[in-house]
Design an enzyme around this catalytic site. Structure first.
Site, PDB file in Angstrom:
ATOM      1  N   HIS A 112       5.548  -7.271   1.204  1.00 30.15           N
ATOM      2  CA  HIS A 112       4.278  -6.551   1.027  1.00 30.15           C
ATOM      3  C   HIS A 112       4.280  -5.143   1.629  1.00 30.15           C
ATOM      4  CE1 HIS A 112       3.695  -8.553   4.933  1.00 30.15           C
ATOM      5  NE2 HIS A 112       2.874  -7.576   5.231  1.00 30.15           N
ATOM      6  N   LYS A 116       6.290   0.882   3.761  1.00 31.23           N
ATOM      7  CA  LYS A 116       6.233   1.537   5.084  1.00 31.23           C
ATOM      8  C   LYS A 116       7.548   2.213   5.452  1.00 31.23           C
ATOM      9  CE  LYS A 116       2.449  -0.827   7.376  1.00 31.23           C
ATOM     10  NZ  LYS A 116       2.103  -1.794   8.424  1.00 31.23           N
ATOM     11  N   HIS A 166      -3.780  -4.366  -0.103  1.00 28.90           N
ATOM     12  CA  HIS A 166      -4.893  -3.836   0.697  1.00 28.90           C
ATOM     13  C   HIS A 166      -6.166  -3.667  -0.124  1.00 28.90           C
ATOM     14  CE1 HIS A 166      -3.004  -3.319   4.584  1.00 28.90           C
ATOM     15  NE2 HIS A 166      -1.933  -2.803   3.982  1.00 28.90           N
TER      16      HIS A 166
HETATM   17 FE   FE2 Z   1       0.256  -3.162   4.330  1.00 32.04          FE
END
Ligand code: FE2
Length: 249
Positions: A112, A116, A166
């Site tokens: 997920h 990042k 999100h």
């Molecule tokens: Fe996240």
């Protein structure tokens, strides 16, 4: 009409017997051939299944390696993705969700936060509040993650969780502001699973909440942050089962 002689009758019977045994031989030959085909097919099927299983195991190992690479940067979360995957699959089971036997669902949970990798350390580890610009960059990680996975066929379903993890039931999430059932079910399940783990595990700046407090917070956000059906499914899972999942993952 002239009746056949005895000799002619005997010949005719012999001819018929020959014909019969010839056909029996032919049939036996065909049967053996069919049995060989069946054995070949069984063998091919077995090999094919073994190859598929091996391939699936390789995929799973690759996905785990990627997920660990992402988590290694975010050291304090420990095995967050693995636990979220385990909670998510349990909730999916209660909901009777389709396709839980396919590894793709778990892949999405595990990956997920892969987006990042594009967030600089200075922002990811910034102790204080993020500036507006930093927040905007951080908030791009679902899109970046989905872009990273784009074009990888076996991760097409996983990419949905990555992009939509999100989003919020009431439409106030990001990146697309989807609401209700516009959000893929698997991402709605993820949202609850993610928060269970986030609330109940220790962080450097706070201890994890007791399970009953975490449950109360999740129930309170039903219909706002979370899909009420997913929350109801979560509520029906016992504390004992949740603890077991947390420990095993
Ligand atoms: Fe996240």
């Amino acid at each position: 009409m002239e009746l056949p002689t005895e000799v002619e009758l005997v010949r005719e019977v012999e001819r018929l017997q020959d014909e019969l045994s010839r056909r029996e031989r032919e049939a036996a030959g065909k049967e053996r051939q069919l049995e060989r085909y069946a054995a070949d097919l069984r063998e091919t099927f077995k090999e094919e299944r073994a190859r598929t299983q091996q391939l699936t195991r390789s995929y799973a190992a690759t996905v785990r390696a990627l997920s660990n690479a992402v988590e290694a940067r975010d050291a304090y979360t420990g095995r967050h993705a693995e636990r979220v995957a385990a909670y998510g699959i349990e909730i999916g089971r209660v909901l009777g969700m389709d396709g839980l036997d396919r590894p793709e669902i778990e892949f999405g949970f595990l990956l997920h936060d892969i987006g990042k990798v594009a967030v600089p350390d200075a922002i990811l580890y910034k102790p204080g509040r993020l500036t507006g610009e930093e927040r905007a960059l951080m908030a791009r990680h679902p899109e970046v993650g989905a872009e990273i996975l784009a074009g990888i066929e076996f991760l097409a379903d996983a990419a949905k969780v990555v992009r939509c993890h999100h989003e919020r039931w009431d439409g106030t999430g990001y990146p697309d502001g989807l609401a209700g059932e516009e959000i893929p079910l698997v991402a709605r399940v993820f949202a609850v699973a993610d928060v269970i783990d986030a609330l109940t595990t220790d962080r450097p700046y706070r201890l994890g909440l007791p399970l009953d407090e975490a449950r109360a917070m999740i129930s309170q956000a039903s219909g706002a942050h979370f899909d009420p059906d997913v929350v109801a499914a979560f509520e029906s899972i016992t504390d004992e089962r949740l603890r077991q999942i947390g420990r095993e993952a």
